[in-house]
Design a protein around this motif. Structure first.
Motif, mmCIF file in Angstrom:
data_model
loop_
_atom_site.group_PDB
_atom_site.id
_atom_site.type_symbol
_atom_site.label_atom_id
_atom_site.label_comp_id
_atom_site.label_asym_id
_atom_site.label_seq_id
_atom_site.Cartn_x
_atom_site.Cartn_y
_atom_site.Cartn_z
ATOM 1 N N ARG A 170 -9.651 3.736 -2.244
ATOM 2 C CA ARG A 170 -10.911 3.276 -1.662
ATOM 3 C C ARG A 170 -10.854 3.562 -0.165
ATOM 4 N NH1 ARG A 170 -11.474 -2.701 -2.816
ATOM 5 N NH2 ARG A 170 -13.722 -2.390 -2.740
ATOM 6 N N GLU A 220 -15.934 5.402 -2.926
ATOM 7 C CA GLU A 220 -15.176 4.889 -4.077
ATOM 8 C C GLU A 220 -14.908 5.939 -5.153
ATOM 9 O OE1 GLU A 220 -15.870 0.434 -5.049
ATOM 10 O OE2 GLU A 220 -17.852 1.302 -4.781
ATOM 11 N N ASN A 221 -15.446 7.160 -4.977
ATOM 12 C CA ASN A 221 -15.350 8.147 -6.061
ATOM 13 C C ASN A 221 -14.193 9.119 -5.888
ATOM 14 O OD1 ASN A 221 -16.375 9.439 -3.860
ATOM 15 N ND2 ASN A 221 -18.040 10.487 -4.935
ATOM 16 N N ALA A 227 -7.579 10.408 -8.500
ATOM 17 C CA ALA A 227 -6.143 10.209 -8.304
ATOM 18 C C ALA A 227 -5.559 11.437 -7.619
ATOM 19 C CB ALA A 227 -5.458 9.970 -9.644
ATOM 20 N N ARG A 257 0.824 -1.211 0.000
ATOM 21 C CA ARG A 257 0.000 0.000 0.000
ATOM 22 C C ARG A 257 0.857 1.259 0.000
ATOM 23 N NH1 ARG A 257 -4.203 0.317 4.753
ATOM 24 N NH2 ARG A 257 -2.292 0.497 5.986
ATOM 25 N N TYR A 275 -8.250 2.631 4.474
ATOM 26 C CA TYR A 275 -8.101 2.955 3.049
ATOM 27 C C TYR A 275 -7.225 1.925 2.351
ATOM 28 C CZ TYR A 275 -3.307 4.664 3.717
ATOM 29 O OH TYR A 275 -1.967 4.749 3.992
ATOM 30 N N GLN A 276 -7.381 1.895 1.019
ATOM 31 C CA GLN A 276 -6.540 1.067 0.163
ATOM 32 C C GLN A 276 -6.154 1.850 -1.075
ATOM 33 O OE1 GLN A 276 -8.265 -2.750 -0.728
ATOM 34 N NE2 GLN A 276 -7.662 -3.538 1.256
ATOM 35 N N THR A 277 -4.995 1.528 -1.610
ATOM 36 C CA THR A 277 -4.548 2.124 -2.872
ATOM 37 C C THR A 277 -4.108 0.997 -3.799
ATOM 38 O OG1 THR A 277 -2.267 2.349 -2.109
ATOM 39 C CG2 THR A 277 -3.757 4.213 -1.708
ATOM 40 N N GLU A 278 -4.151 1.273 -5.089
ATOM 41 C CA GLU A 278 -3.715 0.290 -6.076
ATOM 42 C C GLU A 278 -2.767 0.952 -7.061
ATOM 43 O OE1 GLU A 278 -6.972 -1.712 -7.923
ATOM 44 O OE2 GLU A 278 -8.000 -2.053 -6.032
ATOM 45 N N GLY A 307 -3.522 6.377 -7.313
ATOM 46 C CA GLY A 307 -4.821 6.264 -7.966
ATOM 47 C C GLY A 307 -5.660 5.171 -7.349
ATOM 48 N N LYS A 308 -6.947 5.158 -7.704
ATOM 49 C CA LYS A 308 -7.901 4.145 -7.245
ATOM 50 C C LYS A 308 -7.899 4.011 -5.727
ATOM 51 C CE LYS A 308 -7.702 1.437 -11.511
ATOM 52 N NZ LYS A 308 -7.468 0.104 -12.111
#
Length: 560
Positions: A507, A526-527, A530, A459, A557-560, A504-505
């Motif tokens: 959550r 979810e919106n 970036a 992450r 939170y999470q990131t990808e 980006g992405k």
């Protein structure tokens, strides 16, 4: 200018290039002098000039035809010389091979195979075909199952079968299908499914083996086997996952991996098969790739008693040329059925094939005691939290199926999904909505195979701040007759990227907690866009309060 009517030349310069430029007017293209003539002289000059043009065109056409004839003659001579050279080398080669064969006692079939790759079709034996249904329910499609055995004594390349269908003496249709392998080795059998005419009464079929040939180029080599393999069944779905490693000690690159998996019942009858390719197009020495093959199953009521697989592959030259590797003993058979998993589990290839050292111990995951709650129309629900109790390991793609019980009676399941990872100490919120179930006395969790990652993990770090909360009350009208009132909290805050790369992405889960720290509501955001390095973005979300009054807000939170 005067024109010499005897030779049709310009009287000034002697050029014969004359052109009519007006009424009774002629101009010399060489010197440009102009002359006028009488009408009868003009007519006579036109006739003469046309004759000159026609004669010039004929002469040019004859010269061009002669030139083309000479070129064709030269090409023909070159081709004849080339064919003669090839014929001489072929004759010399035949004499050389004859002398070597005579000295060594070797048969001359090597030369014959190099000249003619075709093989008699009667060497591919076909078992008695049978009609099967492939698929489930109303989407099941009728197919003709044929098992072909290679008794030619040679490797076959892209063997095919053609089926002609009849209703009595009436011909209905013809369908063709290739065997699901690029090469069928001597002594090997392979199943094939051929489409049948849809919605027609088929009383019989005739099968014909199509033209057979050996591989154009191939080499003998070692058998390829999976370094790790699992046959998995989830409900009616069966799949094989396997890992291939390039253990060559030299610099040989391998590629073109394909696998055929066949299922058998306890009588040895084929009840399913699947064909698939490697996820990597080619692998270098010391590297690996994986395969995930979905298997078409028929005879679903019959248990799987045994299964086998075979792997085809090629060597890859630096130029990109691929040469198939042949091995007549490549079929690997296993007695026994597949591993069974809950159909609701999402099983990834990497999770299933992870080594023991890569696995996360599911005993380090805990489902906290459930919290009783109500939704916005006062239906019963329960809130739960999944906690990673490990001190130093990140669990990757955690997931499982929670079975709910009221007393001794099972009452539905809840799927844990949607997470890419969970860090030590973090809590992932979960809704359990049992509809008409008034209480849950026990839960049982079936975990999926999971992998681990060492800290700091995958992450990217973000700074999440909650800047404001506002308690609100809302209402909802059900069936135009009942109105229900519920509580919610408007949460505002910001997410900042303190790193040096774009994130980006994103959550974000926003959770409400009561004064005892228990979960009382949550919502996923979810919106979020970036986020560039050093920048922050605001967020605002309305979270329904399903339990007791909230006292604090936490985030995950999470990131990808």
């Amino acid at each position: 200018m005067t024109i010499d009517l005897q030779t049709l030349k310009c009287g000034e310069c002697g050029s014969s290039v004359l052109k009519r430029t007006g009424l009774n007017e002629y101009t010399c293209d060489h010197c440009g002098s102009v002359t006028l003539v009488e009408d009868n002289v003009s007519d006579r000059l036109e006739r003469v000039l046309n004759q000159v043009k026609n004669e010039a065109g004929r002469r040019l056409a004859a010269e061009e035809a002669l030139r083309q004839k000479l070129v064709l003659r030269k090409v023909g001579i070159a081709i004849a010389i080339l064919l003669g050279v090839v014929l001489v080398f072929r004759v010399v080669g035949l004499f050389l091979f004859d002398s070597r064969d005579a000295a060594s006692g070797a048969p001359r079939s090597v030369v014959a195979a190099a000249v003619d790759r075709t093989i008699p079709v009667d060497g591919l034996k076909l078992n008695e075909p049978r009609q099967v249904l492939v698929g489930s329910g109303s989407s099941a499609m009728p197919k003709l199952l044929v098992v072909a055995r290679n008794e030619t004594g040679k490797s076959l390349s892209r063997a095919g079968i053609r089926a002609t269908y009849y209703d009595g003496d009436s011909k209905l249709d013809e369908r063709s299908e290739m065997l699901p392998l690029s090469v069928l080795e001597p002594g090997e059998s392979a199943p094939v499914l051929i489409d049948m005419p849809n919605g027609k009464n088929v009383t019989r079929q005739e099968l014909r083996v199509q033209k057979l040939a050996e591989p154009y180029s191939a080499v003998q080599g070692p058998r390829m086997a999976f370094s790790r393999v699992r046959l998995i069944q989830q409900g009616e779905r069966v799949r094989l996952v396997g890992r291939i490693a390039n253990d060559r000690k030299d610099a040989t690159v391998l590629g073109g991996f394909e696998v055929l998996v066949t299922l058998y019942d306890d009588a040895g009858q084929v009840i399913g098969f699947g064909h698939g390719y490697g996820q990597a197009n080619e692998i270098q020495p010391g590297t690996r790739t994986s395969m995930d093959v979905s298997i078409a199953r028929f005879g679903r009521a019959t248990a799987i008693a045994a299964w086998d697989y075979r792997i085809g592959y090629s060597t890859v030259e630096s130029s990109g040329t691929r040469t198939p590797v042949l091995n007549a003993d490549r079929v690997i058979r296993t007695v026994g059925g597949p591993e069974s998993f809950n159909p609701e589990l999402r099983l990834g290839t990497d999770d299933l094939l992870a080594d023991d050292s890569e696995r996360f111990d599911d005993k380090q995951l805990e489902l906290l005691p459930l919290v009783d709650g109500r939704n916005n129309i006062q239906q019963r629900l329960f809130l739960g939290e999944l906690v990673n109790r490990s001190a130093d390991a990140v669990v990757l793609a955690p997931g499982g199926v929670i079975s709910r019980f009221s007393g001794s009676k099972a009452h539905g399941t809840t799927n844990i999904a949607g997470l890419a990872y969970l860090y030590p100490g973090e809590r992932f919120p979960i809704f359990l909505e049992p509809e008409d179930m008034e209480r849950i006395t026990a839960t049982r969790i079936e975990w999926k195979p999971m992998r681990r990652a060492a800290l700091p993990g995958p992450r990217k770090p973000l700074e999440v701040k909650v800047t404001g909360t506002k308690a609100e009350t809302g209402s909802v009208l059900l069936n135009f007759s009942q109105r229900f009132t519920y509580k919610s909290v408007q949460v505002t805050g910001s997410v900042k990227n303190p790193g040096t790369g774009i994130v980006g992405k994103v959550r974000l889960w926003v959770s409400l907690r009561d004064r005892n720290g228990q979960l009382t509501g949550f919502k996923l955001v979810e919106n979020l866009p970036a986020i560039a390095p050093g920048e922050s973005v605001p967020f605002q979300v309305n979270v329904e309060q399903n339990g007791r009054d909230f006292a604090s807000v936490t985030t995950l939170y999470q990131t990808e």
